[in-house]
Enzyme design. Structure first.
Site, PDB file in Angstrom:
ATOM      1  N   ASP A  18       0.871  -1.178   0.017  1.00 11.27           N
ATOM      2  CA  ASP A  18      -0.073   0.087  -0.170  1.00 11.27           C
ATOM      3  C   ASP A  18       0.844   1.349  -0.154  1.00 11.27           C
ATOM      4  OD1 ASP A  18      -2.456   1.458   0.428  1.00 11.27           O
ATOM      5  OD2 ASP A  18      -1.515   1.969   2.316  1.00 11.27           O
ATOM      6  N   SER A  19       0.336   2.321  -0.267  1.00 11.97           N
ATOM      7  CA  SER A  19       0.984   3.608  -0.159  1.00 11.97           C
ATOM      8  C   SER A  19       1.492   3.978   1.381  1.00 11.97           C
ATOM      9  CB  SER A  19       0.060   4.923  -0.698  1.00 11.97           C
ATOM     10  OG  SER A  19      -0.967   4.745   0.072  1.00 11.97           O
ATOM     11  N   GLY A  51      -2.480   8.780  -3.975  1.00  9.02           N
ATOM     12  CA  GLY A  51      -3.554   9.210  -4.699  1.00  9.02           C
ATOM     13  C   GLY A  51      -3.496  10.663  -5.437  1.00  9.02           C
ATOM     14  N   CYS A  81      -3.594  -0.990  -2.188  1.00  6.93           N
ATOM     15  CA  CYS A  81      -3.768   0.433  -2.199  1.00  6.93           C
ATOM     16  C   CYS A  81      -4.646   0.684  -3.757  1.00  6.93           C
ATOM     17  CB  CYS A  81      -2.488   1.253  -2.535  1.00  6.93           C
ATOM     18  SG  CYS A  81      -2.633   2.849  -2.900  1.00  6.93           S
ATOM     19  N   GLU A 160      -6.542   9.632   9.130  1.00  3.76           N
ATOM     20  CA  GLU A 160      -5.140   9.565   9.844  1.00  3.76           C
ATOM     21  C   GLU A 160      -5.097  10.468  11.090  1.00  3.76           C
ATOM     22  OE1 GLU A 160      -1.742   9.467   7.125  1.00  3.76           O
ATOM     23  OE2 GLU A 160      -2.723   7.761   6.223  1.00  3.76           O
ATOM     24  N   CYS A 192     -11.049   3.377  -1.342  1.00  2.00           N
ATOM     25  CA  CYS A 192      -9.861   3.734  -0.818  1.00  2.00           C
ATOM     26  C   CYS A 192      -9.645   3.057   0.596  1.00  2.00           C
ATOM     27  CB  CYS A 192      -9.937   5.263  -0.467  1.00  2.00           C
ATOM     28  SG  CYS A 192      -8.374   5.942   0.551  1.00  2.00           S
ATOM     29  N   THR A 193      -8.261   3.000   0.640  1.00  2.00           N
ATOM     30  CA  THR A 193      -7.911   1.809   1.981  1.00  2.00           C
ATOM     31  C   THR A 193      -8.626   2.453   3.347  1.00  2.00           C
ATOM     32  OG1 THR A 193      -5.866   3.144   2.180  1.00  2.00           O
ATOM     33  CG2 THR A 193      -5.895   0.806   1.328  1.00  2.00           C
ATOM     34  N   HIS A 194      -8.404   3.852   3.381  1.00  2.00           N
ATOM     35  CA  HIS A 194      -8.839   4.444   4.699  1.00  2.00           C
ATOM     36  C   HIS A 194     -10.336   4.497   5.126  1.00  2.00           C
ATOM     37  CE1 HIS A 194      -4.884   6.057   4.016  1.00  2.00           C
ATOM     38  NE2 HIS A 194      -4.987   6.452   5.161  1.00  2.00           N
TER      39      HIS A 194
HETATM   40  N1  DGL Z   1      -3.894   3.986   0.008  1.00  2.00           N
HETATM   41  C1  DGL Z   1      -4.557   5.065  -1.064  1.00  2.00           C
HETATM   42  C2  DGL Z   1      -5.592   4.344  -1.697  1.00  2.00           C
HETATM   43  O1  DGL Z   1      -6.191   3.477  -1.410  1.00  2.00           O
HETATM   44  C3  DGL Z   1      -4.759   6.072  -0.061  1.00  2.00           C
HETATM   45  C4  DGL Z   1      -3.783   6.964   0.387  1.00  2.00           C
HETATM   46  C5  DGL Z   1      -2.957   7.762  -0.555  1.00  2.00           C
HETATM   47  O2  DGL Z   1      -3.587   8.308  -1.314  1.00  2.00           O
HETATM   48  O3  DGL Z   1      -1.779   7.304  -0.800  1.00  2.00           O
HETATM   49  O4  DGL Z   1      -5.963   5.034  -2.730  1.00  2.00           O
END
Ligand code: DGL
Length: 281
Positions: A18-19, A51, A81, A160, A192-194
């Site tokens: 992931d990022s 992103g 991600c 976050e 999105c992961t979050h």
């Molecule tokens: N992990 C990214 C996603 O799922 C979100 C955070 C980022 O922008 O890196 O798109």
């Protein structure tokens, strides 16, 4: 998704990238279904966010992240991600001779299956929404389905910061979701992961009749089904796992606990360089 066999007898080791830390929502779901599978995680915290990055950059990062995981014993890859998966999943699958899973494919399949009125909302980063992957893939599967996309760039920092139920967060969520409600979507993909951490607020704002698709659940299920189909034993005993990050600022542990619900020991990593080192198998 390209299905390929790993060498017979080789125990499966999942490599998840992931990022940053958000991909832990995917790890959490995989752990729920596969409590003992060996796993190595890489979060690119030094280069996050993904992103906001271009397709070319995301493909390069995804390739380096995958190489890093393979060098630490992974033989199955999971792109956790959404921003990377949206533009680089075919690139990664074509580059490495291992099975590659990603969060986008299973989310699309689930959304297409569950929509009743043919209107699917998609929320995600700009990279995910602007990649057009949902719109194009769904149009191929069923041209009568309409995808209503909405980038929500403010949600990642709010999660976050731990502002999960704050008034300000609810207001921003409401503003982002309004066009989707007005369009009458009956299904909403958390692209999105979050966003799984905001599922409660999102679902409240969308209303009970809208089905929320959580791609972390969908991809975990897909990995489990694949292992069963291929007769690969998903490990026994306590789970062997390693968590690497390309940067470990002091606040990391606290954010990670929010995503995983437990403490995690992180190791430093540098993708793009050869990183011989420990593997979880
Ligand atoms: N992990 C990214 C996603 O799922 C979100 C955070 C980022 O922008 O890196 O798109």
């Amino acid at each position: 998704m390209v299905e390929r066999d790993c060498a017979e007898e080789t125990p499966p080791v999942l490599g998840v990238f992931d990022s940053g830390i958000g991909g832990l929502t995917v790890v959490r779901e995989i752990r729920r279904l596969l409590p003992a599978i060996p796993m190595v995680y890489f979060g690119d915290t030094a280069r996050t966010p993904y992103g906001t990055k271009s397709t070319e950059t995301l493909r390069r990062y995804a390739e380096e992240d995958s190489e890093f995981l393979l060098s630490h014993g992974a033989n199955i890859l999971v792109i956790a991600c959404h921003s990377a998966a949206s533009v680089a999943r075919d690139h990664v699958a074509g580059r490495f001779p291992v099975q590659v899973f990603d969060v986008v494919g299973p989310a699309i399949e689930t959304a297409v299956r569950v929509t009743r009125n043919g209107k699917i909302g998609l929320i995600g980063t700009r990279a995910t929404v602007e990649s057009g992957v949902y719109q194009e893939t769904i149009a191929r599967l069923d041209p009568s389905i309409e995808v209503v996309p909405q980038p929500c760039p403010l949600l990642v920092p709010l999660v976050e910061e731990g502002w999960l139920r704050r008034r300000e967060t609810r207001m921003i969520v409401r503003k982002y979701l309004r066009p989707l409600k007005e369009k009458g979507v009956d299904t909403l993909v958390l692209g999105c992961t979050h966003y799984p951490l905001l599922k409660g607020v999102i679902s409240e704002k969308m209303g009970k009749r809208v089905t929320i698709v959580d791609p972390s659940e969908a991809v975990a299920l897909r990995v489990k089904e694949y292992l069963e189909r291929e007769g690969k034993r998903p490990g026994t005993g306590p789970a062997k796992e390693l968590f690497f990050l390309s940067d470990i600022p002091p606040v990391t542990g606290e954010i990670a606990r929010r995503f995983m619900g437990r403490r995690i020991e992180f190791l430093p990593a540098e993708p793009g360089r050869s990183n011989p080192g420990p593997s979880p198998s």
